[in-house]
Design a protein around this motif. Structure first.
Motif, PDB file in Angstrom:
ATOM      1  N   UNK A  44      34.266   6.746  -0.986  1.00  0.00           N
ATOM      2  CA  UNK A  44      34.511   6.313   0.592  1.00  0.00           C
ATOM      3  C   UNK A  44      35.525   7.444   0.954  1.00  0.00           C
ATOM      4  N   UNK A  45      35.293   7.885   2.328  1.00  0.00           N
ATOM      5  CA  UNK A  45      35.946   8.636   2.862  1.00  0.00           C
ATOM      6  C   UNK A  45      36.431   8.198   4.308  1.00  0.00           C
ATOM      7  N   UNK A  46      37.773   8.252   4.773  1.00  0.00           N
ATOM      8  CA  UNK A  46      38.068   7.641   6.298  1.00  0.00           C
ATOM      9  C   UNK A  46      37.457   8.174   7.200  1.00  0.00           C
ATOM     10  N   UNK A  47      36.983   7.263   7.913  1.00  0.00           N
ATOM     11  CA  UNK A  47      35.949   7.745   9.212  1.00  0.00           C
ATOM     12  C   UNK A  47      37.047   7.964  10.382  1.00  0.00           C
ATOM     13  N   UNK A  48      36.357   7.932  11.656  1.00  0.00           N
ATOM     14  CA  UNK A  48      36.963   8.126  12.669  1.00  0.00           C
ATOM     15  C   UNK A  48      37.668   7.120  13.459  1.00  0.00           C
ATOM     16  N   UNK A  49      37.291   5.983  12.818  1.00  0.00           N
ATOM     17  CA  UNK A  49      37.904   4.766  13.504  1.00  0.00           C
ATOM     18  C   UNK A  49      38.881   4.135  12.552  1.00  0.00           C
ATOM     19  N   UNK A  50      40.060   3.939  13.103  1.00  0.00           N
ATOM     20  CA  UNK A  50      40.870   3.548  11.861  1.00  0.00           C
ATOM     21  C   UNK A  50      40.529   2.042  11.160  1.00  0.00           C
ATOM     22  N   UNK A  51      40.772   1.889   9.813  1.00  0.00           N
ATOM     23  CA  UNK A  51      40.323   0.902   8.921  1.00  0.00           C
ATOM     24  C   UNK A  51      38.756   1.092   8.642  1.00  0.00           C
ATOM     25  N   UNK A  52      37.986   2.041   8.736  1.00  0.00           N
ATOM     26  CA  UNK A  52      36.837   2.357   8.529  1.00  0.00           C
ATOM     27  C   UNK A  52      36.664   3.379   7.637  1.00  0.00           C
ATOM     28  N   UNK A  53      35.872   3.288   6.447  1.00  0.00           N
ATOM     29  CA  UNK A  53      35.311   4.611   5.651  1.00  0.00           C
ATOM     30  C   UNK A  53      33.848   4.623   5.544  1.00  0.00           C
ATOM     31  N   UNK A  54      33.479   5.870   5.221  1.00  0.00           N
ATOM     32  CA  UNK A  54      32.197   6.398   5.345  1.00  0.00           C
ATOM     33  C   UNK A  54      31.524   6.584   4.290  1.00  0.00           C
ATOM     34  N   UNK A  55      30.234   6.709   4.083  1.00  0.00           N
ATOM     35  CA  UNK A  55      29.511   7.413   2.837  1.00  0.00           C
ATOM     36  C   UNK A  55      28.276   7.965   3.672  1.00  0.00           C
ATOM     37  N   UNK A  56      28.347   9.277   4.194  1.00  0.00           N
ATOM     38  CA  UNK A  56      27.062   9.736   4.857  1.00  0.00           C
ATOM     39  C   UNK A  56      26.037   9.908   4.000  1.00  0.00           C
ATOM     40  N   UNK A  57      24.910   9.589   4.363  1.00  0.00           N
ATOM     41  CA  UNK A  57      23.616   9.629   3.736  1.00  0.00           C
ATOM     42  C   UNK A  57      22.524  10.787   4.211  1.00  0.00           C
ATOM     43  N   UNK A  58      22.351  10.828   5.300  1.00  0.00           N
ATOM     44  CA  UNK A  58      21.528  11.542   5.886  1.00  0.00           C
ATOM     45  C   UNK A  58      21.756  11.997   7.585  1.00  0.00           C
ATOM     46  N   UNK A  59      21.285  13.301   7.811  1.00  0.00           N
ATOM     47  CA  UNK A  59      21.523  13.480   9.351  1.00  0.00           C
ATOM     48  C   UNK A  59      20.093  13.890   9.852  1.00  0.00           C
ATOM     49  N   UNK A  60      20.006  13.835  11.120  1.00  0.00           N
ATOM     50  CA  UNK A  60      18.728  14.200  11.982  1.00  0.00           C
ATOM     51  C   UNK A  60      19.344  15.376  12.811  1.00  0.00           C
ATOM     52  N   UNK A  61      18.809  16.598  12.322  1.00  0.00           N
ATOM     53  CA  UNK A  61      19.290  17.648  13.462  1.00  0.00           C
ATOM     54  C   UNK A  61      18.582  17.712  14.785  1.00  0.00           C
ATOM     55  N   UNK A  62      17.559  17.110  14.672  1.00  0.00           N
ATOM     56  CA  UNK A  62      16.969  17.059  16.073  1.00  0.00           C
ATOM     57  C   UNK A  62      17.369  15.890  17.157  1.00  0.00           C
ATOM     58  N   UNK A  63      17.708  14.810  16.373  1.00  0.00           N
ATOM     59  CA  UNK A  63      18.171  13.804  17.539  1.00  0.00           C
ATOM     60  C   UNK A  63      19.503  13.502  17.570  1.00  0.00           C
ATOM     61  N   UNK A  64      20.200  14.098  16.827  1.00  0.00           N
ATOM     62  CA  UNK A  64      21.866  14.162  16.340  1.00  0.00           C
ATOM     63  C   UNK A  64      22.122  12.864  15.633  1.00  0.00           C
ATOM     64  N   UNK A  65      21.200  12.014  15.162  1.00  0.00           N
ATOM     65  CA  UNK A  65      21.390  10.542  14.451  1.00  0.00           C
ATOM     66  C   UNK A  65      21.744  11.052  13.175  1.00  0.00           C
ATOM     67  N   UNK A  66      22.418   9.856  12.739  1.00  0.00           N
ATOM     68  CA  UNK A  66      22.681  10.033  11.171  1.00  0.00           C
ATOM     69  C   UNK A  66      22.685   8.584  10.413  1.00  0.00           C
ATOM     70  N   UNK A  67      22.539   8.690   9.090  1.00  0.00           N
ATOM     71  CA  UNK A  67      22.461   7.113   8.556  1.00  0.00           C
ATOM     72  C   UNK A  67      23.610   7.285   7.397  1.00  0.00           C
ATOM     73  N   UNK A  68      24.445   6.177   7.515  1.00  0.00           N
ATOM     74  CA  UNK A  68      25.487   6.113   6.567  1.00  0.00           C
ATOM     75  C   UNK A  68      25.857   4.712   6.338  1.00  0.00           C
TER      76      UNK A  68
END
Length: 159
Positions: A34-58
């Motif tokens: 787990x890595x610290x995310x942009x919101x305090x108290x939240x961590x993330x694991x990035x799984x995929x990104x969509x380069x066309x839509x700017x979306x992501x799954x995590x």
């Protein structure tokens, strides 16, 4: 060769001939920290990104007692609660196995009393809002990949 032997191995169908190989492999998410995310108290694991839509799954892991900053979803988001609790109003608390679709344009501030783990599909960017209501930052698939690369957590990310 007998007639029985010929029947034992049926010819491949046209559908079988179209199977994409090699098959994708399941990833063992426990292997990724787990890595610290942009919101305090939240961590993330990035799984995929969509380069066309700017979306992501995590996956997002929210600490107990966390109240997220007010934020604006520029694209829709789909959420499945894997552990814990999350809510916007106390009369509608998401618990493990619950699903939510938030339409693009929603502005809100989720909370978690006991902490939670969420599977999230962001169909577009998310904008953090300051106290004055103005955008103070935007997170999309590109910036998530940059963050994961910086954090040494991008080697498994699909794009």
């Amino acid at each position: 060769m007998t007639l029985t032997a010929l029947k034992a191995t049926p010819p491949a169908s046209a559908a079988h001939a179209r199977i994409t190989l090699p098959y994708p492999h399941f990833q063992k998410l426990d292997n990724y920290p787990w890595k610290p995310w942009v919101m305090p108290g939240v961590a993330y694991k990035l799984l995929s990104i969509n380069r066309r839509s700017g979306g992501f799954t995590c996956l997002l892991k929210v600490d107990p007692g966390t109240e997220a900053p007010v934020h604006h979803h520029l694209g829709a988001i789909e959420v499945i609660v894997l552990e814990g609790d999350i809510y916007y109003e106390r009369n509608d608390i998401g618990r493990p196995g619950d699903y939510m679709h938030e339409p693009a344009g929603d502005i809100h501030q989720p909370r978690s009393d006991g902490g939670c783990v969420l599977f999230c599909v962001f169909e577009g960017a998310i904008a953090g809002l300051g106290e004055d209501g103005n955008v103070v930052g935007i997170i999309d698939g590109r910036s998530m990949l940059e963050m994961a690369t910086r954090d040494g957590a991008a080697q498994h990310v699909h794009s």
